[in-house]
Design a protein around this motif. Structure first.
Motif, PDB file in Angstrom:
ATOM      1  N   ILE A 180       1.163  15.735  -3.008  1.00  0.00           N
ATOM      2  CA  ILE A 180       0.837  14.678  -3.975  1.00  0.00           C
ATOM      3  C   ILE A 180      -0.681  14.661  -4.168  1.00  0.00           C
ATOM      4  N   ARG A 181      -1.092  14.776  -5.415  1.00  0.00           N
ATOM      5  CA  ARG A 181      -2.525  14.824  -5.726  1.00  0.00           C
ATOM      6  C   ARG A 181      -3.079  13.458  -6.119  1.00  0.00           C
ATOM      7  N   HIS A 182      -2.265  12.591  -6.670  1.00  0.00           N
ATOM      8  CA  HIS A 182      -2.770  11.280  -7.122  1.00  0.00           C
ATOM      9  C   HIS A 182      -1.582  10.336  -7.279  1.00  0.00           C
ATOM     10  N   ILE A 183      -1.786   9.061  -6.900  1.00  0.00           N
ATOM     11  CA  ILE A 183      -0.780   8.019  -7.116  1.00  0.00           C
ATOM     12  C   ILE A 183      -1.480   6.773  -7.643  1.00  0.00           C
ATOM     13  N   LEU A 196       0.855  -1.182   0.000  1.00  0.00           N
ATOM     14  CA  LEU A 196       0.000   0.000   0.000  1.00  0.00           C
ATOM     15  C   LEU A 196       0.885   1.223   0.000  1.00  0.00           C
ATOM     16  N   ALA A 197       0.653   2.104  -0.969  1.00  0.00           N
ATOM     17  CA  ALA A 197       1.372   3.374  -1.037  1.00  0.00           C
ATOM     18  C   ALA A 197       0.427   4.474  -0.604  1.00  0.00           C
ATOM     19  N   ALA A 198       0.919   5.366   0.252  1.00  0.00           N
ATOM     20  CA  ALA A 198       0.101   6.457   0.770  1.00  0.00           C
ATOM     21  C   ALA A 198       0.892   7.746   0.697  1.00  0.00           C
ATOM     22  N   GLY A 199       0.205   8.806   0.306  1.00  0.00           N
ATOM     23  CA  GLY A 199       0.843  10.119   0.215  1.00  0.00           C
ATOM     24  C   GLY A 199      -0.133  11.205   0.583  1.00  0.00           C
ATOM     25  N   GLY A 200       0.394  12.444   0.675  1.00  0.00           N
ATOM     26  CA  GLY A 200      -0.458  13.562   1.038  1.00  0.00           C
ATOM     27  C   GLY A 200       0.231  14.873   0.770  1.00  0.00           C
ATOM     28  N   LYS A 201       0.049  15.802   1.693  1.00  0.00           N
ATOM     29  CA  LYS A 201       0.583  17.146   1.503  1.00  0.00           C
ATOM     30  C   LYS A 201       2.044  17.180   1.950  1.00  0.00           C
ATOM     31  N   SER A 202       2.856  16.447   1.211  1.00  0.00           N
ATOM     32  CA  SER A 202       4.288  16.365   1.516  1.00  0.00           C
ATOM     33  C   SER A 202       4.963  15.728   0.311  1.00  0.00           C
ATOM     34  N   ASN A 203       6.280  15.749   0.297  1.00  0.00           N
ATOM     35  CA  ASN A 203       7.016  15.080  -0.776  1.00  0.00           C
ATOM     36  C   ASN A 203       7.493  13.694  -0.353  1.00  0.00           C
ATOM     37  N   HIS A 204       6.884  13.129   0.673  1.00  0.00           N
ATOM     38  CA  HIS A 204       7.227  11.794   1.150  1.00  0.00           C
ATOM     39  C   HIS A 204       6.132  10.818   0.755  1.00  0.00           C
ATOM     40  N   LEU A 205       6.554   9.603   0.449  1.00  0.00           N
ATOM     41  CA  LEU A 205       5.650   8.490   0.162  1.00  0.00           C
ATOM     42  C   LEU A 205       5.909   7.392   1.182  1.00  0.00           C
ATOM     43  N   VAL A 250       3.257   9.154  -9.700  1.00  0.00           N
ATOM     44  CA  VAL A 250       3.005  10.146  -8.656  1.00  0.00           C
ATOM     45  C   VAL A 250       2.713  11.475  -9.339  1.00  0.00           C
ATOM     46  N   LEU A 251       1.499  12.006  -9.103  1.00  0.00           N
ATOM     47  CA  LEU A 251       1.094  13.295  -9.661  1.00  0.00           C
ATOM     48  C   LEU A 251       1.263  14.358  -8.594  1.00  0.00           C
ATOM     49  N   GLY A 252       2.154  15.324  -8.866  1.00  0.00           N
ATOM     50  CA  GLY A 252       2.412  16.392  -7.908  1.00  0.00           C
ATOM     51  C   GLY A 252       1.534  17.597  -8.143  1.00  0.00           C
ATOM     52  N   GLN A 253       1.739  18.623  -7.289  1.00  0.00           N
ATOM     53  CA  GLN A 253       0.914  19.825  -7.408  1.00  0.00           C
ATOM     54  C   GLN A 253       1.267  20.634  -8.643  1.00  0.00           C
ATOM     55  N   ASP A 254       2.418  20.348  -9.264  1.00  0.00           N
ATOM     56  CA  ASP A 254       2.829  21.088 -10.448  1.00  0.00           C
ATOM     57  C   ASP A 254       2.214  20.544 -11.729  1.00  0.00           C
ATOM     58  N   GLY A 255       1.365  19.506 -11.636  1.00  0.00           N
ATOM     59  CA  GLY A 255       0.696  18.970 -12.816  1.00  0.00           C
ATOM     60  C   GLY A 255       1.533  17.991 -13.602  1.00  0.00           C
TER      61      GLY A 255
END
Length: 1042
Positions: free
Chosen positions: A261-264, A229-238, A281-286
Motif C-alpha cells: 500500500i502506497r497511500h491511504i 486510525l488506519a495503518a498500512g504498509g508492505k502487505s495487503n492488510h489494513l 487505498v492506493l496499491g502498488q499497481d497504481g
C-alpha cells in the motif's frame, strides 16, 4: 474528459467548457505542463495540497513552479518559482492566502498567493522533508524528515520543539489529529505515540500489533473525528485502531493482487459528523480503490494499469480527488459522480409491477401491488401472490390529488395503514416520513449553509445543553447554525434546540434530511408561531384555549381558578414537541400521525393530552405542580391521546377549528429553500444588533480578563523571581561575610609584612632623598640659567624694537615739520602777493589773514604736542629699563639666599648623620628642633624682605599701568579732528608698541608666579625630607622663600 495544458502561461482557465464527468471514471479534467520548445519533454508535478475550503489546491513541479488551481473560479495562476523541486506542500494555514513549501535544500519557505512574495524562510532539517502537517487552527505546523520532526509557530515562524530519534529507529510520520490538540508520531518499529500539543506530554502509546502480523507500517490515515486510525504498509492488510480505547479492532484483507500500500486517505462527508466510512487505498499497481470500512465492500476505484497513480489528495469538503499520475500529469475527479450510484435512495415499499393504463377498456386497468418483506411473516412455498384490482385514478375526484405522493405512494393508504396499526413500520418509517414531507434533498443549498460555518448564536451551545455525545452535539450545532443562516429569526429563538433535538437524534446519520424535516415542520406545523416574537404565540395558544373551552369547560375553569394560562399547559408541549413528556416510541407514534394529517393536528394533540390527563390535573392547585407536570413524563396511553385527537378533529365546530385558520401543507421548494420571513423583522434586527453588541462587549471583557490574568501571572512570576533574587542575595551576603573574615585575617598578615617592609623602605628612602637632592640642585641651577637667558633675550629685543621705532618716528616727524614749514613760507609769500594785489578788498583780506594765521598757530601747537609725546615716551622707556634692572637684581639676591639655605640644609644632613650614629633617638629630636628654628628664622627674614620688595615692585607696576604712553591734552587745545589722530606717527606702530608693552607685563607676571611656585615646592620637599612640622600655607604674596 477535458485536457488542460498549463504550458508557459502564468494564468488562464482550467477548462474551456463546463465539465461533465462520466459516471464510470468521474474524471473532471486532466492537467499537464508541457515544457518550452527547447526542452525535450513535459514537466512532472510532484506535490499537491488543498486549501481549507477544498475548492482550490496548489501543485508544484520538479522545476520549482508552483501553481494555484481554483476549481470554483475555473482559473489557474503561477504564484511562485522556487528554482528547485518541492518535497512537500501545505495550503491550510491560518492566513488563507499563505502556503508552506518544503524544498530540496531541506528548507521551508512560506509564500503569499496574492502578493506572490516570500513571507518567511525556515531552516533546521538535515535531510529531505517528506511531510507537512498543519494544526486545525492553522497556527502550528509539523515538518517531518527521516531523522527528526520539528514543531513550528506559524505566527512568528520560530521553531518551538524538535523531536530527535536514533537513526536505527527512524520516523515514518508525525502529524496532528484533525480538530484536536493531539500529535501522533509513528516510527519505523511500529510504535505509535500520542502527545499533547501544548505541553508535549505523552498521552498514550498504542500497543504493538499482533505477533502473527508481519506488517510494517508505512502509511497512515485518520478520520475527521480523530477516532479511527488506519495503518498500512508492505502487505495487503489494513489495521484499524480505535484511538479512544487504544485497541486494534479490525484487520482488513485487500485483494491478493495488492502486494503493498502506497497511500491511504479517508473521504470526508458533510453528513457523517466526521466518522468517515470510505477509505481510499492506493496499491502498488497504481489503482486507488475505495472501500467501506464497516462492511468491507469495494465501492469504486480510480486509475488503471496503463495510467497509474503515484499519489492522491482528497479535498477537505470531500468533493474532489486530485491524483498525480505516473506520467507527471494531474487528474481531478468528482467524488459526487463516483458515489452517485451509492447515494441513490432505497427502493420504495410498494412498486408498480405492470401499468396497463394505455390499454383500452376499463377491464384492462390492473395494477399489481406487492407488500414489503419487513414486519411480515415469511410466506410458505405454496403461498401465492394475491392481486388486487384498483379503481381507475382518472375517475377520482380532483380534490384527492393531494393524496398522491412521489414514488407511487398514496397518502390515504398510508393513513389507513396508520389507523390500523397505530404506527408505521420501524424499518420504513424514515422513508415514509420523507415521502409524506416531500423533502427536496437540496444538497447544494444545504452545503452552502454549512459552508458558512458555525453561527455565533450557537458557538457556546455546549454550555447551555451539555450533551454527553460529542457527535450528537456537533450535529445539533451544525443543524442549528444552518437554520440560523437560513433565517435570522432562528438564531434568536431560545427554544429552537429543544424543538430540533429529537429530530437531530433521530436523523443523526443524515444531516440533510434532519435539516429539511425541521424546516418543513417550522414552515407548516409552526405557522404563526413567530408573529409575537419574542413572546410565545398568543394566537396559537388562544386557539388551544378555545378548543379546550369547547371540549372540556371544567378543566379550563380549573386552570383559570389556579391562575394557569395556556403558556403553562400548552406552550411547554409545543416548544419541545412533546419530547419531554413522551418516550421515544410514543413520540414516534405521535409524529407518525402529525406528519400524516393537517398541520392543525398538532394543536389537537395538545388539547387531547390535557383532556386525557384531566384527573391528575384537577388534583393540582399550585403553579409549580402544573409546571412539573408538563415538563416530565406521565403515565398515560399515547394511543388514547391520538384517538382523542382524531375525535377532536372530527367533532370540533368549523368556527373554532384550527384547520380553517392554518394553511394546508406546503413542501419545501427544490434547488433552493423558500424565504422564511413571517416574523417581526425590526425586533429580530434589534435583538441581533444587541446580541452582537453584547458579544463584542463580552469579547472585549474576555480580552481584558485575559490581559488581567496575564498581568497576574506576570506579577506572580516577577514575585517568584524576586524571591529567588532575594535568596541569592542572602547567599551572596553570607558568602561575602565569610570572604570578609578571610580578608581580615589576610590583612592582619599583610600589616605585619608591611611593618617589616617599612624598615627596609626607610633606609632606601634616605638614599633616594640624597640622590633626589643632588638632581634637584642641578635642575634648579639649570632653570635659573635658562630664566636669566630668557630675560636677557627679551631685554635685547625690547631695546632693539624701541630704538628702531623711535628712529622711524623722529625721522617722519622731522620730515613733516620741514614740509609744514615750507608750506607756511609758501603760503606767507602767496599771502603777501595777494595783499599787494588786493589792497582794495581790505575786509576780505583781513579775514583771510586771520584764518591763515589761525591755521598756522594750530599747526604749530600740533607740532609742539607731538614733540612732547615723543619726549614722554623716551622718558617712560628709560624708567621701565630701570625697573627691569631692579627686578634682575632682586632675582640675583634671591638666588644667593637660596644657595645659603641649601648649604645650611646640607650641613644639617651631615650633622644629623653623625648624631644618628651616636644616639638615633636624641639626634632625631634635636635635628627636628634645629630645623624648626632655622625654618622660622629663614621664613621670617625672607617674608619681611620679600613683603617689602613685593610692595615696592607692585607700586611700580601700578604706576607703569596708570601712566599712559601718550599724555592727553585738553580738548580745548586740540581740534576735534586731532583727538584720535597724531600726525607724524603711524597708528599701526602705536598699537604695536602697546601690545609689546602688555605682553612684557604679562610675561613678567607669569615669571614671578613661576618663581613663587618653585620656591614653595622646594620648601615643601625640604620639610618632607627633614620631617619639619607643617605650618600654615602662605598666600601668593608670601610664597617667596629665600
Amino acid at each position: 474528459m477535458q485536457k488542460s495544458d498549463v504550458g508557459n502561461k502564468e494564468s488562464g482557465k482550467i477548462w474551456i467548457r463546463k465539465p461533465c464527468p462520466a459516471t464510470r471514471d468521474g474524471l473532471i479534467v486532466n492537467i499537464v505542463h508541457t515544457a518550452a520548445e527547447y526542452q525535450p519533454k513535459s514537466l512532472r508535478f510532484l506535490n499537491v495540497a488543498f486549501d481549507s475550503t477544498g475548492d482550490a489546491f496548489i501543485a508544484g513541479d520538479h522545476q520549482g513552479n508552483i501553481y494555484v488551481f481554483d476549481l470554483i473560479g475555473n482559473k489557474f495562476t503561477l504564484v511562485q518559482r522556487t528554482n528547485q523541486a518541492s518535497t512537500a506542500l501545505a495550503f491550510n494555514l491560518h492566513r488563507k492566502s499563505e502556503f508552506l513549501v518544503a524544498l530540496a535544500d531541506y528548507s521551508i519557505k512560506c509564500f503569499d498567493t496574492v502578493t506572490k512574495e516570500l513571507v518567511s524562510w525556515m531552516s533546521g532539517h538535515e535531510s529531505s522533508i517528506f511531510s507537512i502537517s498543519v494544526h486545525a487552527s492553522g497556527r502550528y505546523a509539523i515538518t517531518t524528515s527521516s531523522d527528526t520532526a520539528q514543531l513550528w509557530d506559524l505566527d512568528t515562524f520560530q521553531r518551538k520543539r524538535k523531536l530527535n530519534i536514533s537513526q536505527s529507529v527512524g520516523i515514518q510520520k508525525v502529524f496532528f489529529l484533525p480538530f484536536s490538540n493531539t500529535i501522533l508520531s509513528c516510527f519505523k518499529d511500529n510504535s505509535i505515540f500520542a502527545w499533547e500539543c501544548d505541553a508535549l506530554v505523552c498521552k498514550y502509546q498504542l500497543p504493538p500489533p499482533p505477533v502473527e502480523s508481519d506488517l510494517k507500517y508505512k502509511v497512515f490515515a485518520v478520520t475527521r473525528d480523530g477516532r479511527i486510525l488506519a495503518a498500512g504498509g508492505k502487505s495487503n492488510h489494513l489495521h484499524l485502531w480505535c484511538l479512544e480505547t487504544q485497541q486494534l479492532f479490525r484487520i482488513i484483507q485487500l485483494p491478493t493482487k495488492i502486494r503493498s500500500i502506497r497511500h491511504i486517505e479517508f473521504i470526508p462527508d458533510s453528513f457523517d459528523a466526521g466518522s468517515n466510512q470510505i477509505l481510499g487505498v492506493l496499491g502498488q499497481d497504481g489503482i486507488m480503490r475505495f472501500i467501506n470500512i464497516q462492511n468491507c465492500k469495494l465501492l469504486f476505484d480510480i486509475g488503471t494499469l496503463d495510467e497509474g497513480i503515484c499519489t492522491s489528495v482528497i479535498s477537505p469538503n470531500g468533493r474532489y480527488i486530485t491524483s498525480i499520475m505516473e506520467n507527471g500529469s494531474l487528474n481531478v475527479y468528482s467524488v459526487q459522480v463516483l458515489t452517485q450510484e451509492l447515494n441513490k435512495p432505497p427502493p420504495p415499499l410498494v412498486k408498480v409491477i405492470e401499468d396497463l393504463s394505455k390499454k383500452t377498456g376499463p377491464g384492462h386497468l390492473k395494477v399489481r401491488v406487492i407488500g414489503g418483506k419487513v414486519q411480515r411473516p415469511r410466506k410458505a412455498k405454496d403461498c401465492k401472490t394475491t392481486t388486487t384490482i384498483l379503481r381507475n385514478m382518472m375517475d377520482a375526484d380532483l380534490e384527492n390529488k393531494e393524496n398522491d405522493l412521489p414514488k407511487g405512494l398514496c397518502k390515504k393508504s398510508l393513513q389507513t395503514l396508520l389507523r390500523g396499526y397505530g404506527e408505521y413500520p420501524t424499518k420504513y418509517r424514515m422513508f415514509i416520513w420523507r415521502s409524506l414531507l416531500q423533502l427536496p434533498e437540496n444538497y447544494s443549498a444545504f452545503n452552502s449553509l454549512l459552508d458558512k460555518g458555525t453561527h455565533y448564536a450557537f458557538l457556546n451551545i455546549h454550555e447551555k445543553y451539555p450533551i454527553k455525545s460529542r457527535k450528537l452535539l456537533r450535529i445539533l450545532q451544525r443543524t442549528m447554525s444552518a437554520l440560523a443562516h437560513w433565517s435570522a429569526i432562528f438564531g434568536d429563538t431560545p427554544y429552537l434546540p429543544l424543538l430540533a433535538f429529537p429530530f437531530v437524534k433521530l436523523f443523526q446519520n443524515n444531516q440533510l434530511v434532519c435539516f429539511e424535516v425541521i424546516a418543513t415542520l417550522l414552515i407548516n406545523w409552526c405557522q404563526h408561531w413567530f408573529e409575537y416574537f419574542p413572546n410565545p404565540p398568543v394566537n396559537i395558544l388562544s386557539m388551544i384555549e378555545n378548543l379546550l373551552a369547547h371540549h372540556d369547560k371544567e378543566l379550563l375553569q380549573h386552570y383559570m381558578n389556579c391562575g394557569v394560562t395556556a403558556q403553562l399547559y400548552a406552550w411547554p408541549l409545543l416548544e419541545t414537541v412533546f419530547s419531554e413528556v413522551l418516550t421515544r416510541e410514543e413520540w414516534l407514534r405521535v409524529f407518525d400521525s402529525v406528519f400524516s394529517n393537517h398541520p392543525s393536528f398538532l394543536l389537537m394533540i395538545v388539547v387531547a393530552y390535557n383532556i386525557c390527563c384531566k384527573a391528575p390535573l384537577l388534583n393540582c392547585n399550585l403553579k409549580d405542580d402544573f409546571e412539573y407536570f408538563f415538563h416530565h413524563r406521565n403515565n398515560l396511553d399515547i394511543m388514547v391521546v391520538i384517538q382523542e385527537a382524531y375525535r377532536l378533529m372530527l367533532c370540533t365546530p368549523v368556527d373554532i377549528h384550527p384547520e380553517t385558520m392554518l394553511d394546508d401543507f406546503v413542501p419545501l421548494t427544490k434547488s433552493q429553500y423558500p424565504v422564511f420571513n413571517k416574523y417581526p423583522k425590526f425586533i429580530v434586527n434589534y435583538q441581533t444588533q444587541e446580541l452582537e453588541r453584547i458579544r463584542n462587549d463580552e469579547l472585549e471583557y474576555l480580552k481584558e480578563r485575559q490581559a488581567v490574568h496575564e498581568m497576574e501571572a506576570e506579577i506572580r512570576r516577577q514575585k517568584d523571581e524576586d524571591e529567588v533574587w532575594y535568596q541569592k542575595q542572602q547567599l551572596l551576603r553570607e558568602a561575602e561575610n565569610k570572604r570578609r573574615d578571610i580578608l581580615l585575617e589576610e590583612e592582619k598578615k599583610l600589616i605585619e609584612q608591611r611593618d617589616r617592609l617599612l624598615a627596609v623602605k626607610r633606609d632606601l628612602k634616605l638614599k633616594e632623598i640624597q640622590l633626589l637632592n643632588a638632581s634637584r640642585k642641578r635642575f634648579l641651577w639649570n632653570q635659573l640659567d635658562q630664566r636669566e637667558m630668557e630675560l636677557r633675550r627679551l631685554d635685547d629685543e625690547i631695546h632693539r624694537k624701541l630704538a628702531k621705532n623711535e628712529e622711524i618716528a623722529t625721522q617722519e616727524m622731522k620730515e613733516d615739520l620741514n614740509n609744514y614749514r615750507r608750506k607756511i613760507d609758501l603760503e606767507e609769500r602767496r599771502f603777501h602777493k595777494a595783499v599787494e594785489r588786493n589792497e582794495c578788498h581790505s575786509l576780505e583780506t583781513q579775514k583771510l589773514v586771520e584764518e591763515t594765521l589761525a591755521n598756522a598757530e594750530q599747526a604749530c601747537i600740533d607740532t609742539d604736542w607731538q614733540i612732547q609725546v615723543l619726549l614722554k615716551r623716551q622718558f617712560d622707556e628709560a624708567e621701565r629699563k630701570e625697573h627691569y634692572e631692579e627686578i634682575a637684581k632682586l632675582l640675583r639676591d634671591n638666588r644667593a639666599r637660596e644657595l645659603d639655605a641649601l648649604n645650611a640644609l646640607k650641613g644639617l644632613e651631615i650633622k644629623k648623620g653623625k648624631e644618628d650614629e651616636e644616639d638615633p633617638l636624641q639626634s632625631s629630636h634635636s635635628v627636628a628642633a634645629l630645623c624648626n628654628r632655622i625654618r622660622r628664622k629663614c621664613f621670617n627674614f625672607d617674608t619681611d624682605d620679600y613683603q617689602q620688595n613685593q610692595d615696592e615692585h607692585f607700586e611700580r607696576l601700578q604706576e607703569l599701568k596708570a601712566k599712559s604712553p601718550l599724555k592727553l591734552v585738553p580738548s580745548a587745545v586740540l581740534p576735534e579732528g586731532h583727538l584720535n589722530y597724531i600726525p607724524g606717527i603711524d597708528p599701526e606702530t602705536h598699537f604695536s608698541l602697546d601690545r609689546k608693552r602688555e605682553e612684557l607685563e604679562k610675561k613678567e607676571h607669569e615669571l614671578m608666579s613661576e618663581i613663587r611656585r618653585l620656591r614653595y615646592k622646594h620648601a615643601q620637599q625640604a620639610r618632607q625630607r627633614y620631617r619639619i612640622p607643617p605650618f600654615r600655607q602662605p598666600d601668593d604674596a608670601d610664597l617667596l622663600i629665600t
